[in-house]
Design an enzyme around this catalytic site. Structure first.
Site, PDB file in Angstrom:
ATOM      1  N   ASN A  37     -12.797  -5.346  -0.552  1.00 32.40           N
ATOM      2  CA  ASN A  37     -11.583  -6.035  -1.008  1.00 32.40           C
ATOM      3  C   ASN A  37     -10.613  -6.296   0.149  1.00 32.40           C
ATOM      4  O   ASN A  37     -10.166  -5.368   0.818  1.00 32.40           O
ATOM      5  CB  ASN A  37     -10.916  -5.152  -2.074  1.00 32.40           C
ATOM      6  N   HIS A 122      -8.681   2.022 -18.891  1.00 32.30           N
ATOM      7  CA  HIS A 122      -7.339   2.058 -18.299  1.00 32.30           C
ATOM      8  C   HIS A 122      -6.258   1.666 -19.294  1.00 32.30           C
ATOM      9  O   HIS A 122      -6.348   0.607 -19.915  1.00 32.30           O
ATOM     10  CB  HIS A 122      -7.238   1.059 -17.146  1.00 32.30           C
ATOM     11  N   ASP A 212      -4.418   8.337 -11.853  1.00 31.06           N
ATOM     12  CA  ASP A 212      -4.703   7.990 -10.453  1.00 31.06           C
ATOM     13  C   ASP A 212      -3.396   8.016  -9.652  1.00 31.06           C
ATOM     14  O   ASP A 212      -2.519   7.173  -9.870  1.00 31.06           O
ATOM     15  CB  ASP A 212      -5.333   6.583 -10.408  1.00 31.06           C
ATOM     16  N   HIS A 214      -3.330   7.549  -6.482  1.00 28.02           N
ATOM     17  CA  HIS A 214      -3.565   6.567  -5.428  1.00 28.02           C
ATOM     18  C   HIS A 214      -3.039   7.049  -4.081  1.00 28.02           C
ATOM     19  O   HIS A 214      -2.442   6.280  -3.308  1.00 28.02           O
ATOM     20  CB  HIS A 214      -2.978   5.198  -5.820  1.00 28.02           C
ATOM     21  N   GLU A 238      -6.855  11.873  -9.959  1.00 25.89           N
ATOM     22  CA  GLU A 238      -7.625  11.084  -8.989  1.00 25.89           C
ATOM     23  C   GLU A 238      -6.799  10.806  -7.736  1.00 25.89           C
ATOM     24  O   GLU A 238      -5.611  10.464  -7.837  1.00 25.89           O
ATOM     25  CB  GLU A 238      -8.015   9.770  -9.681  1.00 25.89           C
ATOM     26  N   HIS A 314     -16.489   4.879  -8.800  1.00 29.23           N
ATOM     27  CA  HIS A 314     -15.384   3.935  -8.836  1.00 29.23           C
ATOM     28  C   HIS A 314     -15.801   2.706  -9.661  1.00 29.23           C
ATOM     29  O   HIS A 314     -16.912   2.222  -9.509  1.00 29.23           O
ATOM     30  CB  HIS A 314     -15.070   3.519  -7.402  1.00 29.23           C
TER      31      HIS A 314
HETATM   32  O1  EZ4 Z   1      -7.038   0.346  -5.705  1.00 31.51           O
HETATM   33  O2  EZ4 Z   1     -10.295  -0.960  -6.179  1.00 31.51           O
HETATM   34  O3  EZ4 Z   1      -9.423   3.628  -9.307  1.00 31.51           O
HETATM   35  N1  EZ4 Z   1      -9.229   2.542  -8.916  1.00 31.51           N
HETATM   36  C1  EZ4 Z   1      -8.484   2.159  -7.875  1.00 31.51           C
HETATM   37  C2  EZ4 Z   1      -8.547   0.692  -7.531  1.00 31.51           C
HETATM   38  C3  EZ4 Z   1      -8.376   0.403  -6.043  1.00 31.51           C
HETATM   39  C4  EZ4 Z   1      -9.001  -0.934  -5.689  1.00 31.51           C
HETATM   40  C5  EZ4 Z   1      -8.994  -1.175  -4.184  1.00 31.51           C
HETATM   41  O4  EZ4 Z   1      -9.738  -2.300  -3.852  1.00 31.51           O
HETATM   42  O5  EZ4 Z   1      -7.831   2.966  -7.266  1.00 31.51           O
HETATM   43  O6  EZ4 Z   1      -7.619  -0.009  -8.296  1.00 31.51           O
HETATM   44 CO    CO Z   2      -8.499   4.979  -7.830  1.00 31.84          CO
END
Ligand code: EZ4
Ligand code: CO
Length: 405
Positions: A37, A122, A212, A214, A238, A314
């Site tokens: 990406n 989600h 998540d 992130h 996550e 993922h």
């Molecule tokens: O930000 O796939 O769990 N999913 C994620 C995604 C990532 C994208 C990055 O290209 O964290 O939304």
């Molecule tokens: Co993620």
């Protein structure tokens, strides 16, 4: 069965995908996903200039040797571009082997360990009530595990929240330059406990939740968050913190019993070796496209199984349906499979490009016994949706410091 030709397609059915087709002299062909990406064209160049010429004429059955040849033989090991290129070739070769044997790939891996694949969906909301309304819709559809993300009051954009975009599929596509977002741990901490408190009040303990982060938190902040969320019994948290230094997770692990998941950006088993070996995580989230294909994910799954770590691949919208297919075969086989992230099958354009026959019922995905990966790609339709330069966002702290997106 010799490799006769390798084609690389870049298409943008709403967002960019790099798709590889390996053709053999017998007419059997295979498909692979090489999408990174925001860096799509670098994988295209890597494949066309450096990989394809070396593979023409090789035996398509030599999956392991070709994997080793591309990994060890490059001298420059690892890295997202290299490993996505290797992954796409590897997936295509498994697809070919399955078609040649007239068996689905999971049969070549060792057969089914389960009837179907448990998914998590989600729920992304503009506020807590909105997130929970969306979760309710998913629960009504039969999903038993939901990822909850909610906008952080006081921040202009929050990861995972749609804003004016109606379709999560397009969330990270079609951006000519990287958009900027901001982060405040304090503002996030003021929202996040309420999200799970209200989720448990509304749905009780009959469904599982994940969240998540992130990678926005430092290890000690992650430890604190894990502690704050313990009573809400998450299936996992996550990407709590970055783990370029895998010791970060020792600190988090010592402080909290909230289960931990990581790995969507990892390229090789080496990125998660210490995390797995020291049992610092509960789920490894490596993706077939980004960590070297089916050959590499099988190895990670087997390694993880001896340390009680489950797989949770993922499943974001930037992983193409070819990657999803690869995951389905791994998921149905892996004795230590945990859960598959699932965001639906994308928009109409994408479904026109890639044909598959999965069935999703009560939060589980089922597959057919089609030989190989069981996925088709419409080359002609792909030309209707040309590549568009596009970026993921970047993130800054409120004082302007560049932070983890
Ligand atoms: O930000 O796939 O769990 N999913 C994620 C995604 C990532 C994208 C990055 O290209 O964290 O939304
Ligand atoms: Co993620």
């Amino acid at each position: 069965m010799k490799i006769a030709e390798i084609k690389v397609f870049v298409s943008c059915p709403g967002r960019n995908f790099v798709t590889v087709k390996v053709l053999t002299d017998t007419g059997v062909y295979g498909l692979g996903d090489a999408t990174v990406n925001g860096r799509e064209m670098s994988v295209v160049a890597y494949l066309e200039e450096h990989v394809v010429p070396c593979l023409i004429g090789r035996n398509a059955h030599d999956i392991e040797d070709i994997w080793q040849y591309l990994y060890k033989g490059a001298y420059w090991r690892k890295g997202p571009i290299t490993m996505a290129a290797i992954a796409a070739i590897d997936m295509a070769l498994w697809d070919i082997k399955g078609k040649a044997a007239n068996l689905p790939v999971y049969q070549l891996l060792g057969g089914k360990s389960r009837k179907g694949v448990t998914l998590y969906a989600h729920a992304n909301g503009e506020n807590i009530a909105d997130t929970l309304d969306k979760a309710e819709g998913l629960i009504e559809q039969g999903f038993k595990v939901i990822r909850l993300q909610s906008a952080v009051p006081g921040l202009k954009v929050t990861y995972g929240v749609l804003g004016d975009k109606k379709d999560y599929f397009e969330l990270q596509g079609n951006r000519p330059l990287p958009p900027e977002e901001e982060w405040s741990t304090q503002k996030y901490f003021n929202m996040i406990v309420d999200l799970f408190e209200q989720a448990r009040e509304r749905f009780g303990y009959t469904v599982d939740f994940v969240h998540d982060v992130h990678s926005r938190l430092t290890p000690i902040e992650s430890a604190k968050l894990g502690q704050m969320l313990e009573k809400y019994n998450l299936l996992f948290l996550e990407d709590a913190s970055m783990a370029e230094n895998q010791d970060n997770y020792k600190l988090i692990r010592q402080k909290t019993s909230t289960p931990l998941a990581i790995g969507e950006t990892y390229n090789t088993i080496w990125d998660c070796k210490d995390l797995i070996q020291n049992q610092l995580i509960d789920y490894i989230r490596t993706a077939a496209t980004h960590a070297g294909g089916i050959t590499a994910l099988r190895r990670i799954a087997d390694y993880a199984s001896i340390y009680n770590v489950k797989t949770a691949p993922h499943g974001a919208p930037d992983l193409s349906p070819v990657c999803f297919a690869a995951h389905m075969h791994l998921n149905i086989w892996a004795p230590n499979f945990g859960i598959q992230e699932f965001v639906g099958f994308g928009n109409e354009q994408l479904q026109k490009l890639f044909k598959h026959d999965y069935r999703v019922e009560n939060g589980m995905a089922y597959m057919s016994d089609a030989p190989g990966l069981g996925i088709e790609f419409d080359e002609d339709a792909a030309t209707e949706y040309p590549y568009k330069r596009s970026y993921l966002p970047v993130s800054r702290l409120e004082d302007g410091t560049l932070w983890n997106w």
